[in-house]
Design a protein around this motif. Sequence first.
Motif, PDB file in Angstrom:
ATOM      1  N   GLU A  99      45.671  38.943  30.853  1.00 15.46           N
ATOM      2  CA  GLU A  99      45.518  39.619  32.147  1.00 15.46           C
ATOM      3  C   GLU A  99      44.514  40.766  32.042  1.00 15.46           C
ATOM      4  O   GLU A  99      43.685  40.960  32.939  1.00 15.46           O
ATOM      5  CB  GLU A  99      46.871  40.136  32.627  1.00 15.46           C
ATOM      6  CG  GLU A  99      47.837  39.012  33.011  1.00 15.46           C
ATOM      7  CD  GLU A  99      49.231  39.523  33.345  1.00 15.46           C
ATOM      8  OE1 GLU A  99      49.523  40.707  33.004  1.00 15.46           O
ATOM      9  OE2 GLU A  99      50.021  38.761  33.931  1.00 15.46           O
ATOM     10  N   LYS A 100      44.582  41.517  30.939  1.00 13.71           N
ATOM     11  CA  LYS A 100      43.653  42.632  30.732  1.00 13.71           C
ATOM     12  C   LYS A 100      42.221  42.125  30.641  1.00 13.71           C
ATOM     13  O   LYS A 100      41.309  42.671  31.271  1.00 13.71           O
ATOM     14  CB  LYS A 100      44.025  43.387  29.457  1.00 13.71           C
ATOM     15  CG  LYS A 100      43.076  44.543  29.134  1.00 13.71           C
ATOM     16  CD  LYS A 100      43.405  45.172  27.780  1.00 13.71           C
ATOM     17  CE  LYS A 100      42.404  46.271  27.427  1.00 13.71           C
ATOM     18  NZ  LYS A 100      42.635  46.819  26.070  1.00 13.71           N
ATOM     19  N   ALA A 101      42.020  41.068  29.859  1.00 11.25           N
ATOM     20  CA  ALA A 101      40.676  40.508  29.688  1.00 11.25           C
ATOM     21  C   ALA A 101      40.144  39.957  31.009  1.00 11.25           C
ATOM     22  O   ALA A 101      38.962  40.146  31.341  1.00 11.25           O
ATOM     23  CB  ALA A 101      40.695  39.411  28.627  1.00 11.25           C
ATOM     24  N   SER A 102      41.004  39.293  31.766  1.00  7.96           N
ATOM     25  CA  SER A 102      40.584  38.692  33.037  1.00  7.96           C
ATOM     26  C   SER A 102      40.179  39.755  34.046  1.00  7.96           C
ATOM     27  O   SER A 102      39.171  39.607  34.747  1.00  7.96           O
ATOM     28  CB  SER A 102      41.715  37.821  33.608  1.00  7.96           C
ATOM     29  OG  SER A 102      42.027  36.756  32.736  1.00  7.96           O
ATOM     30  N   ARG A 103      40.953  40.830  34.130  1.00  8.23           N
ATOM     31  CA  ARG A 103      40.633  41.920  35.071  1.00  8.23           C
ATOM     32  C   ARG A 103      39.314  42.578  34.700  1.00  8.23           C
ATOM     33  O   ARG A 103      38.443  42.808  35.556  1.00  8.23           O
ATOM     34  CB  ARG A 103      41.751  42.962  35.082  1.00  8.23           C
ATOM     35  CG  ARG A 103      43.003  42.552  35.843  1.00  8.23           C
ATOM     36  CD  ARG A 103      43.895  43.771  36.088  1.00  8.23           C
ATOM     37  NE  ARG A 103      44.262  44.445  34.854  1.00  8.23           N
ATOM     38  CZ  ARG A 103      45.338  44.156  34.131  1.00  8.23           C
ATOM     39  NH1 ARG A 103      46.155  43.189  34.526  1.00  8.23           N
ATOM     40  NH2 ARG A 103      45.611  44.821  33.022  1.00  8.23           N
ATOM     41  N   ALA A 104      39.165  42.897  33.414  1.00  6.07           N
ATOM     42  CA  ALA A 104      37.947  43.577  32.966  1.00  6.07           C
ATOM     43  C   ALA A 104      36.730  42.669  33.116  1.00  6.07           C
ATOM     44  O   ALA A 104      35.642  43.131  33.481  1.00  6.07           O
ATOM     45  CB  ALA A 104      38.095  44.009  31.508  1.00  6.07           C
ATOM     46  N   HIS A 105      36.921  41.389  32.857  1.00  6.63           N
ATOM     47  CA  HIS A 105      35.823  40.424  33.009  1.00  6.63           C
ATOM     48  C   HIS A 105      35.352  40.390  34.460  1.00  6.63           C
ATOM     49  O   HIS A 105      34.137  40.429  34.730  1.00  6.63           O
ATOM     50  CB  HIS A 105      36.301  39.038  32.565  1.00  6.63           C
ATOM     51  CG  HIS A 105      35.283  37.955  32.724  1.00  6.63           C
ATOM     52  ND1 HIS A 105      35.144  37.228  33.889  1.00  6.63           N
ATOM     53  CD2 HIS A 105      34.331  37.476  31.876  1.00  6.63           C
ATOM     54  CE1 HIS A 105      34.176  36.345  33.745  1.00  6.63           C
ATOM     55  NE2 HIS A 105      33.662  36.471  32.533  1.00  6.63           N
ATOM     56  N   LYS A 106      36.287  40.328  35.382  1.00  7.49           N
ATOM     57  CA  LYS A 106      35.927  40.299  36.810  1.00  7.49           C
ATOM     58  C   LYS A 106      35.216  41.578  37.223  1.00  7.49           C
ATOM     59  O   LYS A 106      34.215  41.548  37.949  1.00  7.49           O
ATOM     60  CB  LYS A 106      37.164  40.099  37.674  1.00  7.49           C
ATOM     61  CG  LYS A 106      36.853  40.002  39.168  1.00  7.49           C
ATOM     62  CD  LYS A 106      38.102  39.820  39.999  1.00  7.49           C
ATOM     63  CE  LYS A 106      37.736  39.659  41.479  1.00  7.49           C
ATOM     64  NZ  LYS A 106      36.925  40.767  42.009  1.00  7.49           N
ATOM     65  N   ASN A 107      35.732  42.718  36.749  1.00  7.58           N
ATOM     66  CA  ASN A 107      35.103  43.995  37.090  1.00  7.58           C
ATOM     67  C   ASN A 107      33.665  44.067  36.577  1.00  7.58           C
ATOM     68  O   ASN A 107      32.761  44.549  37.271  1.00  7.58           O
ATOM     69  CB  ASN A 107      35.916  45.155  36.508  1.00  7.58           C
ATOM     70  CG  ASN A 107      37.247  45.350  37.210  1.00  7.58           C
ATOM     71  OD1 ASN A 107      37.417  44.907  38.347  1.00  7.58           O
ATOM     72  ND2 ASN A 107      38.187  45.993  36.545  1.00  7.58           N
ATOM     73  N   SER A 108      33.453  43.571  35.358  1.00  6.57           N
ATOM     74  CA  SER A 108      32.101  43.580  34.786  1.00  6.57           C
ATOM     75  C   SER A 108      31.168  42.662  35.569  1.00  6.57           C
ATOM     76  O   SER A 108      30.018  43.020  35.850  1.00  6.57           O
ATOM     77  CB  SER A 108      32.135  43.142  33.313  1.00  6.57           C
ATOM     78  OG  SER A 108      32.715  44.140  32.504  1.00  6.57           O
ATOM     79  N   LYS A 109      31.664  41.494  35.946  1.00  4.33           N
ATOM     80  CA  LYS A 109      30.836  40.563  36.724  1.00  4.33           C
ATOM     81  C   LYS A 109      30.481  41.175  38.079  1.00  4.33           C
ATOM     82  O   LYS A 109      29.351  41.024  38.562  1.00  4.33           O
ATOM     83  CB  LYS A 109      31.576  39.234  36.926  1.00  4.33           C
ATOM     84  CG  LYS A 109      31.894  38.490  35.651  1.00  4.33           C
ATOM     85  CD  LYS A 109      30.658  38.013  34.924  1.00  4.33           C
ATOM     86  CE  LYS A 109      30.280  36.617  35.302  1.00  4.33           C
ATOM     87  NZ  LYS A 109      29.194  36.075  34.438  1.00  4.33           N
TER      88      LYS A 109
END
Length: 280
Positions: free
Chosen positions: A250-260
């Motif tokens: 969940e942490k990786a997915s949230r941060a990935h979306k924010n970066s994109k």
Amino acid sequence: DGDNLKACTACKLVKYCNVTCQKAHRPKHKKACKKRAAEVFDEALFKTPPPNEDCPICFLRLPIVPAARQYRECCGKIICMGCVCADWMTRVSTEGICPFCRTPDATSVEGVVERLTVGIEAGDCFAMNTLGCQYVKGAGVPQDSNKALELWHQAAKLGCARSHYDVGRVYFHGDGVEKNTKKAKYHWELAAMGGDLVARYNLGIFEGKAGNKNRAIKHFMISAEFGHDDSLKQIQDGFSYGHVKKDELEKASRAHKNSKDEMHSDQRDTARHICGSIET
């Protein structure tokens, strides 16, 4: 006098009055030194790396994929392809000019090399990296893999993470040099510390194949959080196999979306359609 003591350069744990003293203590200190030096290196390796700089025109974070950004040899700026394509689409003249400094494009590949040489003389590590790529292709210069490797080493010493990646790739594949996976891994580690996400992804694959799952996951988590798609896929697969916890996914997915989201713009979408399959 404690102020005159010199710390061990590898581990920083012990201080010596002189070189003779250090050499005499080396047999007793070697094991602890090696262990602490590895710990210090890992602390730096798995520390959150610096993000890409912003595009100097749109002020959005530069894309992580090299094909989605462009180095300009006239002014030394790195510009996102969104701004490059937007400038090209609104230009009245067919003559190429830099979207940032408005200098006319070089009229030949030899002209590009000449500008890169000027940048190198000024200490521009990105000019060194780019000229190294020219030597690999034989574009405007004789094809020379040794010269390319020399330039990449020079650029890497000046802080160009991409050059560390390129050196690692050469050693990994044995392109013009003896294949050496140990050297490849070392240069990819230095590239990852400098923020190169492709190098970090490669390290994750490298560690995974070596059976070091925890180290692999650490690498994938960092690169996924900065927007690297393949790294997020590795985290998702790791969750499916029980190697990654739900909160990590969940942490990786949230941060990935924010970066994109930070790297997204309509201009960059347009560039992707015009230039082909360029990802951010």
